[in-house]
Design a protein around this motif. Structure first.
Motif, PDB file in Angstrom:
ATOM      1  N   CYS A  72       0.850  -1.197   0.000  1.00  0.00           N
ATOM      2  CA  CYS A  72       0.000   0.000   0.000  1.00  0.00           C
ATOM      3  C   CYS A  72       0.878   1.236   0.000  1.00  0.00           C
ATOM      4  O   CYS A  72       1.648   1.455   0.946  1.00  0.00           O
ATOM      5  CB  CYS A  72      -0.934  -0.005   1.210  1.00  0.00           C
ATOM      6  N   GLY A  73       0.760   2.058  -1.039  1.00  0.00           N
ATOM      7  CA  GLY A  73       1.542   3.285  -1.114  1.00  0.00           C
ATOM      8  C   GLY A  73       0.709   4.511  -1.380  1.00  0.00           C
ATOM      9  O   GLY A  73       1.267   5.600  -1.566  1.00  0.00           O
ATOM     10  N   ALA A  74      -0.623   4.370  -1.403  1.00  0.00           N
ATOM     11  CA  ALA A  74      -1.498   5.496  -1.716  1.00  0.00           C
ATOM     12  C   ALA A  74      -2.700   5.462  -0.801  1.00  0.00           C
ATOM     13  O   ALA A  74      -3.081   4.419  -0.262  1.00  0.00           O
ATOM     14  CB  ALA A  74      -1.950   5.439  -3.175  1.00  0.00           C
ATOM     15  N   CYS A  75      -3.317   6.598  -0.617  1.00  0.00           N
ATOM     16  CA  CYS A  75      -4.552   6.699   0.160  1.00  0.00           C
ATOM     17  C   CYS A  75      -5.724   6.414  -0.767  1.00  0.00           C
ATOM     18  O   CYS A  75      -5.909   7.121  -1.767  1.00  0.00           O
ATOM     19  CB  CYS A  75      -4.687   8.089   0.773  1.00  0.00           C
ATOM     20  N   PRO A  76      -6.523   5.413  -0.471  1.00  0.00           N
ATOM     21  CA  PRO A  76      -7.629   5.090  -1.383  1.00  0.00           C
ATOM     22  C   PRO A  76      -8.724   6.146  -1.390  1.00  0.00           C
ATOM     23  O   PRO A  76      -9.507   6.204  -2.341  1.00  0.00           O
ATOM     24  CB  PRO A  76      -8.141   3.755  -0.849  1.00  0.00           C
ATOM     25  N   ARG A  77      -8.772   6.969  -0.353  1.00  0.00           N
ATOM     26  CA  ARG A  77      -9.832   7.976  -0.294  1.00  0.00           C
ATOM     27  C   ARG A  77      -9.460   9.220  -1.091  1.00  0.00           C
ATOM     28  O   ARG A  77     -10.276   9.768  -1.842  1.00  0.00           O
ATOM     29  CB  ARG A  77     -10.112   8.344   1.164  1.00  0.00           C
ATOM     30  N   ALA A 127      -4.292  -0.236  -3.419  1.00  0.00           N
ATOM     31  CA  ALA A 127      -4.437   0.228  -2.040  1.00  0.00           C
ATOM     32  C   ALA A 127      -5.882   0.126  -1.563  1.00  0.00           C
ATOM     33  O   ALA A 127      -6.143  -0.200  -0.399  1.00  0.00           O
ATOM     34  CB  ALA A 127      -3.954   1.672  -1.938  1.00  0.00           C
ATOM     35  N   ARG A 128      -6.830   0.359  -2.455  1.00  0.00           N
ATOM     36  CA  ARG A 128      -8.239   0.263  -2.082  1.00  0.00           C
ATOM     37  C   ARG A 128      -8.596  -1.180  -1.707  1.00  0.00           C
ATOM     38  O   ARG A 128      -9.319  -1.427  -0.735  1.00  0.00           O
ATOM     39  CB  ARG A 128      -9.101   0.767  -3.234  1.00  0.00           C
ATOM     40  N   THR A 129      -8.071  -2.139  -2.473  1.00  0.00           N
ATOM     41  CA  THR A 129      -8.337  -3.543  -2.152  1.00  0.00           C
ATOM     42  C   THR A 129      -7.650  -3.954  -0.858  1.00  0.00           C
ATOM     43  O   THR A 129      -8.223  -4.691  -0.029  1.00  0.00           O
ATOM     44  CB  THR A 129      -7.863  -4.441  -3.305  1.00  0.00           C
ATOM     45  N   LEU A 130      -6.417  -3.498  -0.632  1.00  0.00           N
ATOM     46  CA  LEU A 130      -5.689  -3.854   0.588  1.00  0.00           C
ATOM     47  C   LEU A 130      -6.394  -3.328   1.839  1.00  0.00           C
ATOM     48  O   LEU A 130      -6.562  -4.049   2.831  1.00  0.00           O
ATOM     49  CB  LEU A 130      -4.254  -3.314   0.515  1.00  0.00           C
ATOM     50  N   THR A 131      -6.825  -2.094   1.828  1.00  0.00           N
ATOM     51  CA  THR A 131      -7.507  -1.525   2.994  1.00  0.00           C
ATOM     52  C   THR A 131      -8.876  -2.167   3.215  1.00  0.00           C
ATOM     53  O   THR A 131      -9.299  -2.378   4.355  1.00  0.00           O
ATOM     54  CB  THR A 131      -7.656  -0.008   2.815  1.00  0.00           C
ATOM     55  N   ALA A 132      -9.571  -2.511   2.107  1.00  0.00           N
ATOM     56  CA  ALA A 132     -10.868  -3.165   2.264  1.00  0.00           C
ATOM     57  C   ALA A 132     -10.710  -4.550   2.875  1.00  0.00           C
ATOM     58  O   ALA A 132     -11.470  -4.934   3.779  1.00  0.00           O
ATOM     59  CB  ALA A 132     -11.571  -3.254   0.907  1.00  0.00           C
ATOM     60  N   LEU A 133      -9.731  -5.325   2.419  1.00  0.00           N
ATOM     61  CA  LEU A 133      -9.504  -6.645   2.990  1.00  0.00           C
ATOM     62  C   LEU A 133      -9.024  -6.551   4.436  1.00  0.00           C
ATOM     63  O   LEU A 133      -9.362  -7.408   5.270  1.00  0.00           O
ATOM     64  CB  LEU A 133      -8.472  -7.408   2.151  1.00  0.00           C
ATOM     65  N   ALA A 134      -8.257  -5.501   4.774  1.00  0.00           N
ATOM     66  CA  ALA A 134      -7.813  -5.322   6.164  1.00  0.00           C
ATOM     67  C   ALA A 134      -8.976  -5.010   7.085  1.00  0.00           C
ATOM     68  O   ALA A 134      -8.950  -5.355   8.280  1.00  0.00           O
ATOM     69  CB  ALA A 134      -6.766  -4.221   6.244  1.00  0.00           C
ATOM     70  N   ASN A 135     -10.006  -4.400   6.545  1.00  0.00           N
ATOM     71  CA  ASN A 135     -11.195  -4.069   7.346  1.00  0.00           C
ATOM     72  C   ASN A 135     -12.258  -5.156   7.292  1.00  0.00           C
ATOM     73  O   ASN A 135     -13.370  -4.955   7.782  1.00  0.00           O
ATOM     74  CB  ASN A 135     -11.791  -2.745   6.857  1.00  0.00           C
ATOM     75  N   GLY A 136     -11.932  -6.307   6.667  1.00  0.00           N
ATOM     76  CA  GLY A 136     -12.893  -7.401   6.613  1.00  0.00           C
ATOM     77  C   GLY A 136     -13.941  -7.243   5.550  1.00  0.00           C
ATOM     78  O   GLY A 136     -14.980  -7.917   5.598  1.00  0.00           O
ATOM     79  N   GLN A 137     -13.701  -6.415   4.545  1.00  0.00           N
ATOM     80  CA  GLN A 137     -14.659  -6.188   3.473  1.00  0.00           C
ATOM     81  C   GLN A 137     -14.173  -6.877   2.191  1.00  0.00           C
ATOM     82  O   GLN A 137     -13.055  -7.387   2.123  1.00  0.00           O
ATOM     83  CB  GLN A 137     -14.837  -4.678   3.234  1.00  0.00           C
TER      84      GLN A 137
END
Length: 637
Positions: free
Chosen positions: A120-125, A171-181
């Motif tokens: 992850c190197g970017a902010c997905p938001r 990064a969007r996929t990594l953060t979503a999987l980290a949050n259980g989504q």
């Protein structure tokens, strides 16, 4: 137990380290060690299991023990650490150099646990690059006074540099999987954070040199390295499964322009390590299908890790293709090397393996079934098989490329055979004239070679006629006999036939082709393996006695045999233009003029009344066994 002055509950998406760092900032401490002293936590509270009841008491019970333990990055029995709502390998988490999005923190949003994943190197938001260092040059750590401040006390500056779209998607996929989504990539079988992060890391350094592969895989990258890895991995993971198939079958891997055997073996081992991990089952199936559809699919053994029999094969081995085409494997290899059929020659240990696409083989089999052999083509054209071979060698009737025949005879397409008759029919006029001869009779009587006649007809140099149109075969086409004779002897100078040339030179007929090949005579027309009639130029025959001499002439002049004359010439450094061959009845031929140390005596024929003393070379060359005398006739001392 003492309590913190400012207390609040733990946020669901943050780790226990981030929770402690927020408590440090809210209570005005300079670093998190003050919070650890109040809560009685060890320095390794976030990495190793410990009692977190002190922290629960310090915040007044606003957070329970189970929530904090789930937020801690403790290693379980499988060697995985918890990050957010899931678990993954410790090598995929940047524990020592955290990353933040300053814009999210300024907006009061919670820090994402997925930011610390190495891919992850970017902010997905916001779509901007994450920050992992201060303007002072120090990398971020966990011993700082606040989430948005460095250890030097400076506030971190928000980054407004837009990250690549591919890196933002990862990064969007990594953060979503980290949050259980669910992940952002639709259809991707990598449904766990550990599997997806491993795939990103593998694809990020898969093309590195062998000396750099291990270091790139073990080193946890910075934000810049994570962006580069995500950009390299995104094309293979975005359009699933086509993107992954394109990556597997790319040149240098398992595609048509494959890498060497050693490089392919290294890639095979790396893929096996990656795809053997839990959660990689779907990616393993797609990899097997991709390899099976490539040129290396037929070469895999059933015991191979990437072998599968559930995917349709798009390539076949050379021996299977040869069996279907009715030829040997060597013929298939030759056709591939010539570029006549589509195929690949791949390294298989010490040997070469040949693979061909199934669709191409099917087309070749269908084309071969519809093609003509030499006998059928001769029947349809009304000529003999031998004349078909002559037309093929002359290029008048080309064979079908990529379709071998028996003993190199080739196969002929129906369109090619019919097209030759159509090309001849364009020049045919109706009605016959006296003296016209059928092309079949011209070829059978060997007045002139059939390819020469047809070439002249197709060039429009020879008028042809037929009793009626359209023509059925070559036998229906007629040509004037005188025109054929003119085509037979288009002489630019006077020529002799082989018998006349041999008679004038006083040699046997078999010597004439040998003298032509040696360059002693000039033949205006020379057929394959034999001379045409009246083809030896009279000028070269007249010049031969002045330039060359036979060994028999030297033997007669020196009054010895031919063998001794040849030996004496070689002793003097002369070089034969034609070497003798007693088995074939070939005499040796020598050049008269001296050049480069060669000895070539003048052996012009003696006129009546002319003695040997008038021939300087022969007079100075004593006969073997003769006595040497002085001018008075006495024997020299």
């Amino acid at each position: 137990m003492p309590r913190l002055v400012v207390r609040f509950a733990h946020r669901p998406t943050e780790s226990v380290r981030i929770y402690v760092l927020r408590l440090t900032e809210a209570n005005g401490y300079s670093d998190p060690s003050a919070v650890r002293r109040v809560a009685g936590l060890p320095a390794t509270y976030a990495a190793q299991p410990c009692d977190l009841s002190g922290l629960v008491a310090a915040v007044g019970g606003l957070t329970d023990m189970g929530t904090l333990e789930r937020a801690a990055s403790w290693q379980d029995a499988d060697g995985l650490v918890r990050l957010g709502a899931t678990r993954l390998a410790p090598a995929l988490v940047a524990f020592s150099r955290p990353r933040v999005c300053v814009r999210c923190l300024d907006e009061g949003r919670a820090a994402e646990a997925g930011w610390d994943v190495t891919g992850c190197g970017a902010c997905p938001r916001h779509g901007t690059v994450l920050t992992d260092a201060c303007t002072c040059g120090r990398p971020l750590g966990w011993s700082r006074p606040a989430l948005a401040r460095c250890r030097c006390g400076r506030r971190l500056e928000a980054c407004h540099v837009d990250a690549p779209a591919a890196a933002v998607d990862v990064a969007r996929t990594l953060t979503a999987l980290a949050n259980g989504q669910a992940g952002h990539h639709a259809g991707l079988p990598l449904t766990t954070l550990d599997a997806f992060a491993h795939a990103v890391r593998f694809l990020g350094c898969a093309d590195a040199a062998p000396a750099e592969w291990r270091s790139n895989l073990m080193t946890k990258p910075t934000v810049a390295g994570s962006l580069a890895a995500a950009c390299r991995a995104a094309p293979a993971l975005a359009d699933w499964p086509h993107g992954w198939h394109d990556w597997v079958l790319a040149p240098g891997r398992f595609g048509e322009a494959a890498a060497s055997g050693a490089e392919r073996a290294i890639l095979h081992r790396r893929l096996r390590v990656l795809l053997s991990r839990p959660g990689m089952e779907g990616m393993l199936d797609e990899t097997r299908r991709a390899v099976a559809s490539g040129p290396h699919g037929p070469l895999l053994r059933p015991s191979d890790f990437l072998y599968t029999d559930r995917a349709p094969a798009t390539f076949v081995r050379g021996m299977d293709a040869a069996r279907r085409l009715g030829v040997c494997s060597g013929t298939v290899a030759t056709l591939i090397a010539r570029g006549e059929i589509q195929g690949e020659s791949l390294g298989a240990g010490r040997r070469r393996a040949h693979v061909l696409p199934v669709t191409g083989i099917d087309e070749l089999v269908s084309a071969r079934a519809a093609s003509y052999d030499a006998s059928e083509a001769a029947r349809r054209l009304g000529i003999t098989v031998r004349q078909i071979a002559a037309l093929r060698r002359a290029g008048v009737l080309p064979v079908m490329r990529g379709i071998p025949g028996v003993r190199g005879a080739g196969r002929y397409g129906p369109a090619t055979v019919a097209g030759l008759l159509d090309r001849i029919a364009v020049h045919v006029a109706p009605g016959l004239h006296p003296g016209d001869v059928s092309l079949r009779d011209v070829a059978e009587r060997r007045w002139v070679r059939l390819p020469e006649v047809l070439s002249a007809v197709l060039r429009g140099e020879l008028s042809v006629r037929a009793p009626a149109l359209p023509i059925g075969d070559i036998g229906d086409v007629h040509v004037a006999g005188q025109a054929v004779l003119r085509l037979r002897h288009p002489r630019t100078e006077e020529c002799l036939d082989v018998r006349e040339a041999a008679s004038r030179l006083g040699v046997s007929i078999r010597m004439i082709p040998v003298l032509v090949r040696a360059g002693c005579l000039v033949a205006q027309e020379q057929g394959p393996g034999a001379l045409a009639r009246r083809s030896v130029t009279e000028r070269s025959v007249a010049a031969f006695p002045r330039r060359y001499a036979l060994a028999s002439e030297y033997a007669e002049s020196w009054r010895t045999n031919t063998r001794t004359a040849i030996a004496r010439l070689k002793e003097r450094g002369a070089i034969a233009v034609v070497e003798p061959d007693a088995g074939r009845g070939i005499s040796s031929v020598w050049r008269r003029t001296s050049s480069g140390g060669r000895i070539a005596p003048d052996t012009r024929r003696e006129r009546p009344g002319r003695s040997a003393s008038h021939r300087p070379f022969l007079a100075s060359t004593p006969r073997a066994g003769a006595r040497e005398t002085n001018g008075s006739g006495r024997r020299a001392s």
